[in-house]
Design a protein around this motif. Structure first.
Motif, PDB file in Angstrom:
ATOM      1  N   GLU A   1      41.925-101.090 -35.984  1.00  0.00           N
ATOM      2  CA  GLU A   1      43.201-101.810 -35.967  1.00  0.00           C
ATOM      3  C   GLU A   1      43.076-103.130 -35.233  1.00  0.00           C
ATOM      4  O   GLU A   1      43.615-104.164 -35.670  1.00  0.00           O
ATOM      5  N   LYS A   2      42.359-103.112 -34.115  1.00  0.00           N
ATOM      6  CA  LYS A   2      42.185-104.339 -33.330  1.00  0.00           C
ATOM      7  C   LYS A   2      41.369-105.372 -34.098  1.00  0.00           C
ATOM      8  O   LYS A   2      41.667-106.570 -34.064  1.00  0.00           O
ATOM      9  N   VAL A   3      40.322-104.908 -34.784  1.00  0.00           N
ATOM     10  CA  VAL A   3      39.508-105.822 -35.584  1.00  0.00           C
ATOM     11  C   VAL A   3      40.321-106.355 -36.759  1.00  0.00           C
ATOM     12  O   VAL A   3      40.316-107.554 -37.054  1.00  0.00           O
ATOM     13  N   ALA A   4      41.053-105.463 -37.431  1.00  0.00           N
ATOM     14  CA  ALA A   4      41.854-105.872 -38.591  1.00  0.00           C
ATOM     15  C   ALA A   4      42.885-106.929 -38.221  1.00  0.00           C
ATOM     16  O   ALA A   4      43.161-107.855 -38.997  1.00  0.00           O
ATOM     17  N   ALA A   5      43.450-106.814 -37.037  1.00  0.00           N
ATOM     18  CA  ALA A   5      44.474-107.763 -36.598  1.00  0.00           C
ATOM     19  C   ALA A   5      43.898-109.164 -36.369  1.00  0.00           C
ATOM     20  O   ALA A   5      44.647-110.152 -36.349  1.00  0.00           O
ATOM     21  N   ARG A   6      42.584-109.240 -36.196  1.00  0.00           N
ATOM     22  CA  ARG A   6      41.924-110.526 -35.961  1.00  0.00           C
ATOM     23  C   ARG A   6      41.343-111.134 -37.227  1.00  0.00           C
ATOM     24  O   ARG A   6      40.775-112.229 -37.187  1.00  0.00           O
TER      25      ARG A   6
END
Length: 239
Positions: free
Chosen positions: A102-107
């Motif tokens: 999720e954190k990677v996807a948000a970036r």
């Protein structure tokens, strides 16, 4: 601004000029570009073929590679961007990995939406003389809702006339492994797409997903059409 560059498999192996121009463009716009060296395939071919479990080790490897810092991650391919943004759902049964995904996807950003919406730029100073058609890929337009950003950038390219054509949002028939598994249907789809694109006799075919450009460009070449196929990064670096 510090950014990471996700090159994609096609950018790394086939379309190095697109990859180079993406980096040069970001640098021209004031970005300091990092390249996570352990990055690999996003797993899209396996995902599109239904081999989700087989793709998960690759997803985890890429997540780890992109966790080196917390900079935005910019990709010149909407399809790969969308694949990575979809990781949390594929990893839902592993909460720790899903949270990391999720954190990677948000970036993750595709190139055009990053330039327009994050950097706030629509005129990059590009110049290209001639008539062009822009193909909105399914991944960018349908899946991610990125429609106006590429057009805003292209409308500000000095000397470039964007031509309208029939049914612009129709799929070109590539669809990743669809073009292999359903080759005859895919062939008819790209044939129809080519007819529409050529209505105004453009000098250039432009897109923001190089996989679609390879598919349509191949058809146009077989038809003997004198059209130059360009990724939008190449257009925006034209001077």
């Amino acid at each position: 601004m510090n950014v990471n560059f996700f090159v994609t498999c096609i950018g790394d192996a086939i379309k190095s000029r697109m990859a180079r121009d993406t980096v040069l463009l970001l640098e021209q716009l004031g970005c300091r570009v990092s390249f996570p060296e352990k990055q690999g395939c996003c797993g899209q071919p396996a995902i599109n073929s239904g081999y989700i479990n087989e793709a998960i080790p690759g997803m985890k490897n890429l997540i780890t590679a992109l966790e080196d810092n917390d900079y935005p991650i910019v990709s010149p391919a909407g399809s790969c961007t969308y694949a990575i943004k979809s990781y949390p759902g594929y990893l839902a049964n592993e909460p720790e990995w899903a949270a990391r995904a999720e954190k990677v996807a948000a970036r993750m950003y595709d190139l055009t939406s990053f330039i327009v919406n994050t950097l706030g730029v629509v005129d990059v100073g590009a110049r290209l003389q001639g008539k062009a058609v822009y193909h909105p890929s399914c991944s960018l337009f349908r899946k991610m809702g990125v429609k106006e950003e590429p057009l805003a950038l292209l409308h500000h390219v000095q000397g470039l006339e964007l031509l309208p054509f029939s049914h612009p949002e129709t799929c070109c028939g590539f669809g990743g492994t669809f073009s292999v598994k359903m080759a005859e249907i895919s062939g008819e789809m790209v044939k129809e797409k080519s007819v529409h694109l050529m209505e105004g006799q453009p000098d250039y075919l432009i897109g923001a997903d190089v996989s679609c450009l390879l598919n349509i460009g191949g058809r146009l070449q077989r038809e003997g059409r004198p059209v130059k196929v360009m990724h939008i990064a190449e257009v925006l670096m034209s001077r």
